[in-house]
Design a protein around this motif. Structure first.
Motif, PDB file in Angstrom:
ATOM      1  N   GLN A   8       0.865  -1.178   0.000  1.00  0.00           N
ATOM      2  CA  GLN A   8       0.000   0.000   0.000  1.00  0.00           C
ATOM      3  C   GLN A   8       0.898   1.223   0.000  1.00  0.00           C
ATOM      4  OE1 GLN A   8      -3.026   0.617  -0.420  1.00  0.00           O
ATOM      5  NE2 GLN A   8      -3.613   2.465   0.655  1.00  0.00           N
ATOM      6  N   GLN A   9       0.641   2.156  -0.919  1.00  0.00           N
ATOM      7  CA  GLN A   9       1.496   3.326  -1.065  1.00  0.00           C
ATOM      8  C   GLN A   9       0.660   4.597  -0.947  1.00  0.00           C
ATOM      9  OE1 GLN A   9       4.578   2.220  -4.382  1.00  0.00           O
ATOM     10  NE2 GLN A   9       2.554   2.123  -5.284  1.00  0.00           N
ATOM     11  N   LEU A  10       1.314   5.680  -0.558  1.00  0.00           N
ATOM     12  CA  LEU A  10       0.609   6.967  -0.541  1.00  0.00           C
ATOM     13  C   LEU A  10       1.572   8.108  -0.825  1.00  0.00           C
ATOM     14  CD1 LEU A  10       1.331   8.534   2.345  1.00  0.00           C
ATOM     15  CD2 LEU A  10      -0.321   6.923   3.255  1.00  0.00           C
ATOM     16  N   GLY A  99       5.297   3.796   1.586  1.00  0.00           N
ATOM     17  CA  GLY A  99       4.375   2.665   1.561  1.00  0.00           C
ATOM     18  C   GLY A  99       4.770   1.604   2.563  1.00  0.00           C
ATOM     19  N   GLY A 100       3.915   0.626   2.691  1.00  0.00           N
ATOM     20  CA  GLY A 100       4.165  -0.484   3.614  1.00  0.00           C
ATOM     21  C   GLY A 100       3.494  -1.741   3.089  1.00  0.00           C
ATOM     22  N   ILE A 101       3.464  -2.774   3.921  1.00  0.00           N
ATOM     23  CA  ILE A 101       2.933  -4.070   3.474  1.00  0.00           C
ATOM     24  C   ILE A 101       1.884  -4.579   4.458  1.00  0.00           C
ATOM     25  CG2 ILE A 101       3.536  -6.333   2.576  1.00  0.00           C
ATOM     26  CD1 ILE A 101       6.380  -5.509   2.305  1.00  0.00           C
ATOM     27  N   PRO A 102       0.691  -3.995   4.453  1.00  0.00           N
ATOM     28  CA  PRO A 102      -0.356  -4.557   5.300  1.00  0.00           C
ATOM     29  C   PRO A 102      -0.786  -5.935   4.793  1.00  0.00           C
ATOM     30  CG  PRO A 102      -1.169  -2.638   4.082  1.00  0.00           C
ATOM     31  CD  PRO A 102       0.266  -2.831   3.693  1.00  0.00           C
ATOM     32  N   ALA A 124      -3.515 -11.487  15.925  1.00  0.00           N
ATOM     33  CA  ALA A 124      -4.160 -10.185  15.704  1.00  0.00           C
ATOM     34  C   ALA A 124      -3.592  -9.704  14.386  1.00  0.00           C
ATOM     35  CB  ALA A 124      -3.852  -9.210  16.821  1.00  0.00           C
ATOM     36  N   CYS A 127      -5.053  -7.137   8.856  1.00  0.00           N
ATOM     37  CA  CYS A 127      -5.639  -5.805   9.121  1.00  0.00           C
ATOM     38  C   CYS A 127      -6.367  -5.248   7.905  1.00  0.00           C
ATOM     39  CB  CYS A 127      -4.559  -4.848   9.567  1.00  0.00           C
ATOM     40  SG  CYS A 127      -3.355  -4.495   8.245  1.00  0.00           S
ATOM     41  N   VAL A 129      -5.515  -3.252   5.612  1.00  0.00           N
ATOM     42  CA  VAL A 129      -5.219  -1.823   5.464  1.00  0.00           C
ATOM     43  C   VAL A 129      -6.111  -0.948   6.354  1.00  0.00           C
ATOM     44  CG1 VAL A 129      -4.377  -0.115   3.798  1.00  0.00           C
ATOM     45  CG2 VAL A 129      -4.869  -2.403   3.018  1.00  0.00           C
ATOM     46  N   ALA A 130      -6.599  -1.520   7.456  1.00  0.00           N
ATOM     47  CA  ALA A 130      -7.428  -0.709   8.354  1.00  0.00           C
ATOM     48  C   ALA A 130      -7.040  -0.960   9.805  1.00  0.00           C
ATOM     49  CB  ALA A 130      -8.898  -1.021   8.132  1.00  0.00           C
ATOM     50  N   GLY A 131      -5.812  -1.384  10.016  1.00  0.00           N
ATOM     51  CA  GLY A 131      -5.393  -1.789  11.352  1.00  0.00           C
ATOM     52  C   GLY A 131      -5.249  -0.647  12.344  1.00  0.00           C
ATOM     53  N   LEU A 132      -4.985   0.558  11.838  1.00  0.00           N
ATOM     54  CA  LEU A 132      -4.826   1.673  12.780  1.00  0.00           C
ATOM     55  C   LEU A 132      -6.171   2.033  13.398  1.00  0.00           C
ATOM     56  CD1 LEU A 132      -2.464   4.022  10.737  1.00  0.00           C
ATOM     57  CD2 LEU A 132      -1.861   2.355  12.492  1.00  0.00           C
ATOM     58  N   SER A 133      -7.188   2.124  12.535  1.00  0.00           N
ATOM     59  CA  SER A 133      -8.478   2.606  13.011  1.00  0.00           C
ATOM     60  C   SER A 133      -9.113   1.662  14.009  1.00  0.00           C
ATOM     61  CB  SER A 133      -9.418   2.843  11.824  1.00  0.00           C
ATOM     62  OG  SER A 133      -9.419   1.725  10.984  1.00  0.00           O
TER      63      SER A 133
HETATM   64  C1  LIG Z   1       0.611   3.370   3.221  1.00  0.00           C
HETATM   65  C2  LIG Z   1      -0.324   2.811   4.281  1.00  0.00           C
HETATM   66  C3  LIG Z   1      -1.454   3.507   4.636  1.00  0.00           C
HETATM   67  C4  LIG Z   1      -2.299   3.013   5.624  1.00  0.00           C
HETATM   68  N1  LIG Z   1      -3.397   3.745   5.975  1.00  0.00           N
HETATM   69  C5  LIG Z   1      -4.175   3.328   6.967  1.00  0.00           C
HETATM   70  C6  LIG Z   1      -5.281   4.116   7.400  1.00  0.00           C
HETATM   71  O1  LIG Z   1      -5.546   5.211   6.886  1.00  0.00           O
HETATM   72  N2  LIG Z   1      -6.060   3.644   8.402  1.00  0.00           N
HETATM   73  C7  LIG Z   1      -5.810   2.448   8.986  1.00  0.00           C
HETATM   74  O2  LIG Z   1      -6.533   2.075   9.891  1.00  0.00           O
HETATM   75  N3  LIG Z   1      -4.767   1.662   8.598  1.00  0.00           N
HETATM   76  C8  LIG Z   1      -3.965   2.078   7.612  1.00  0.00           C
HETATM   77  N4  LIG Z   1      -2.915   1.309   7.203  1.00  0.00           N
HETATM   78  C9  LIG Z   1      -2.755  -0.038   7.780  1.00  0.00           C
HETATM   79  C10 LIG Z   1      -2.040  -0.018   9.095  1.00  0.00           C
HETATM   80  O3  LIG Z   1      -0.792   0.626   8.994  1.00  0.00           O
HETATM   81  C11 LIG Z   1      -1.850  -1.463   9.548  1.00  0.00           C
HETATM   82  O4  LIG Z   1      -3.130  -2.070   9.560  1.00  0.00           O
HETATM   83  C12 LIG Z   1      -1.254  -1.564  10.913  1.00  0.00           C
HETATM   84  O5  LIG Z   1       0.009  -0.953  10.938  1.00  0.00           O
HETATM   85  C13 LIG Z   1      -1.135  -3.024  11.311  1.00  0.00           C
HETATM   86  O6  LIG Z   1      -0.601  -3.060  12.603  1.00  0.00           O
HETATM   87  P1  LIG Z   1       0.120  -4.339  13.152  1.00  0.00           P
HETATM   88  O7  LIG Z   1       0.589  -3.992  14.530  1.00  0.00           O
HETATM   89  O8  LIG Z   1      -0.784  -5.524  12.972  1.00  0.00           O
HETATM   90  O9  LIG Z   1       1.330  -4.585  12.186  1.00  0.00           O
HETATM   91  P2  LIG Z   1       2.574  -3.659  11.904  1.00  0.00           P
HETATM   92  O10 LIG Z   1       2.251  -2.215  12.081  1.00  0.00           O
HETATM   93  O11 LIG Z   1       3.107  -4.123  10.581  1.00  0.00           O
HETATM   94  O12 LIG Z   1       3.567  -4.059  13.064  1.00  0.00           O
HETATM   95  C14 LIG Z   1       4.234  -5.304  13.078  1.00  0.00           C
HETATM   96  C15 LIG Z   1       5.500  -5.094  13.848  1.00  0.00           C
HETATM   97  O13 LIG Z   1       6.139  -6.358  14.039  1.00  0.00           O
HETATM   98  C16 LIG Z   1       7.520  -6.212  13.760  1.00  0.00           C
HETATM   99  N5  LIG Z   1       8.004  -7.535  13.353  1.00  0.00           N
HETATM  100  C17 LIG Z   1       7.796  -8.169  12.176  1.00  0.00           C
HETATM  101  N6  LIG Z   1       8.396  -9.369  12.181  1.00  0.00           N
HETATM  102  C18 LIG Z   1       8.966  -9.495  13.382  1.00  0.00           C
HETATM  103  C19 LIG Z   1       9.721 -10.535  13.995  1.00  0.00           C
HETATM  104  N7  LIG Z   1       9.980 -11.684  13.366  1.00  0.00           N
HETATM  105  N8  LIG Z   1      10.165 -10.322  15.258  1.00  0.00           N
HETATM  106  C20 LIG Z   1       9.880  -9.164  15.921  1.00  0.00           C
HETATM  107  N9  LIG Z   1       9.166  -8.164  15.379  1.00  0.00           N
HETATM  108  C21 LIG Z   1       8.717  -8.331  14.132  1.00  0.00           C
HETATM  109  C22 LIG Z   1       7.585  -5.180  12.658  1.00  0.00           C
HETATM  110  O14 LIG Z   1       8.857  -4.562  12.610  1.00  0.00           O
HETATM  111  C23 LIG Z   1       6.495  -4.188  13.107  1.00  0.00           C
HETATM  112  O15 LIG Z   1       6.975  -3.207  13.987  1.00  0.00           O
HETATM  113  C24 LIG Z   1      -2.025   1.773   6.239  1.00  0.00           C
HETATM  114  C25 LIG Z   1      -0.885   1.058   5.873  1.00  0.00           C
HETATM  115  C26 LIG Z   1      -0.054   1.572   4.896  1.00  0.00           C
HETATM  116  C27 LIG Z   1       1.176   0.804   4.543  1.00  0.00           C
END
Ligand SMILES: Cc1cc2nc3c(=O)[nH]c(=O)nc-3n(C[C@H](O)[C@H](O)[C@H](O)COP(=O)(O)OP(=O)(O)OC[C@H]3O[C@@H](n4cnc5c(N)ncnc54)[C@H](O)[C@@H]3O)c2cc1C
Length: 188
Positions: A8-10, A99-102, A124, A127, A129-133
């Motif tokens: 996902q990119q912005l 960008g990132g890899i949701p 958990a 996500c 692409v909605a994990g923050l909300s």
């Molecule tokens: C460009 C972009 C825009 C987005 N916009 C929105 C938005 O507007 N609203 C919204 O709700 N969501 C949005 N998202 C999605 C949101 O960022 C994700 O849903 C959320 O970050 C997921 O959270 P998470 O904690 O599950 O995973 P992550 O944020 O990916 O966190 C996982 C963590 O685990 C760590 N990790 C990975 N592997 C290991 C390992 N083996 N050992 C230890 N640590 C590890 C990683 O370094 C990372 O810190 C967006 C994402 C992107 C990329």
């Protein structure tokens, strides 16, 4: 886990005349393009038709998100697609492109709860692409689940077990996940 890491990119633009923090978020549903005010400019992105999918195992243990290949042409094509609704995207200067890899799932919903066969291990993820909300609610629900043995509301529809009778091949799973990604705003 039936998850598909999806790019996902912005873009965040340079400040623009007339862009104000109190303006609404805009979604152009047909093109799956969104924008909202951000630091005097606009933040915008797209859920493209054929997203770049990743096999995390092939990226290796040292992979970092900052190493992910970005492709600004995806956003350029999207800007062209919405030129009638958002002409400013054609000319606005790019201040930040990232960008990132949701992770996407085949049905567009999270995967939450205990893993069968691994006591004390909880998911958990997915996500979509909605994990923050939704993260405060997920965190609270999982904490209750772990401490009290069950969540405050029934979250079984989000269990990974909902996929147990659907042993997709990887290409099938990727097709479903890509469809969910493109139709983030619903099937239009
Ligand atoms: C460009 C972009 C825009 C987005 N916009 C929105 C938005 O507007 N609203 C919204 O709700 N969501 C949005 N998202 C999605 C949101 O960022 C994700 O849903 C959320 O970050 C997921 O959270 P998470 O904690 O599950 O995973 P992550 O944020 O990916 O966190 C996982 C963590 O685990 C760590 N990790 C990975 N592997 C290991 C390992 N083996 N050992 C230890 N640590 C590890 C990683 O370094 C990372 O810190 C967006 C994402 C992107 C990329």
């Amino acid at each position: 886990m039936p998850l598909v890491p999806t790019r996902q990119q912005l873009i965040v633009t340079e400040p623009l005349d007339g862009a104000r923090a109190d303006q609404p978020m805009i979604r152009i549903m047909d093109a799956a393009v969104y924008t909202r005010p951000c630091q005097g400019g606009l933040l915008w992105g797209v859920y493209e038709e054929t997203p770049r999918l990743f096999d995390m195992e092939s990226l290796g243990a040292s992979f970092d998100i900052k190493d992910m290949p970005l492709d600004i042409d995806v956003l350029r094509s999207a800007a062209l697609e919405v030129k009638d609704q958002l002409p400013i995207l054609q000319t606005a200067k790019v201040r930040e492109f990232r960008g990132g890899i949701p992770t996407m799932t085949a049905d567009g919903h999270h995967i939450l709860g205990p893993a069968s066969g691994a006591a004390g291990f909880y998911f958990a993820s997915g996500c979509n692409v909605a994990g923050l909300s939704i993260s405060p609610t997920i965190g609270e629900a999982l904490a209750t689940w772990i401490i009290d043995g069950k969540p405050a509301v029934d979250l079984s529809p989000m269990s990974v077990m909902r996929f147990k009778d659907q042993p997709w091949s990887e290409p099938q799973l990727q097709r479903e996940a890509a469809w969910q990604y493109r139709h983030f705003y619903g099937a239009v």
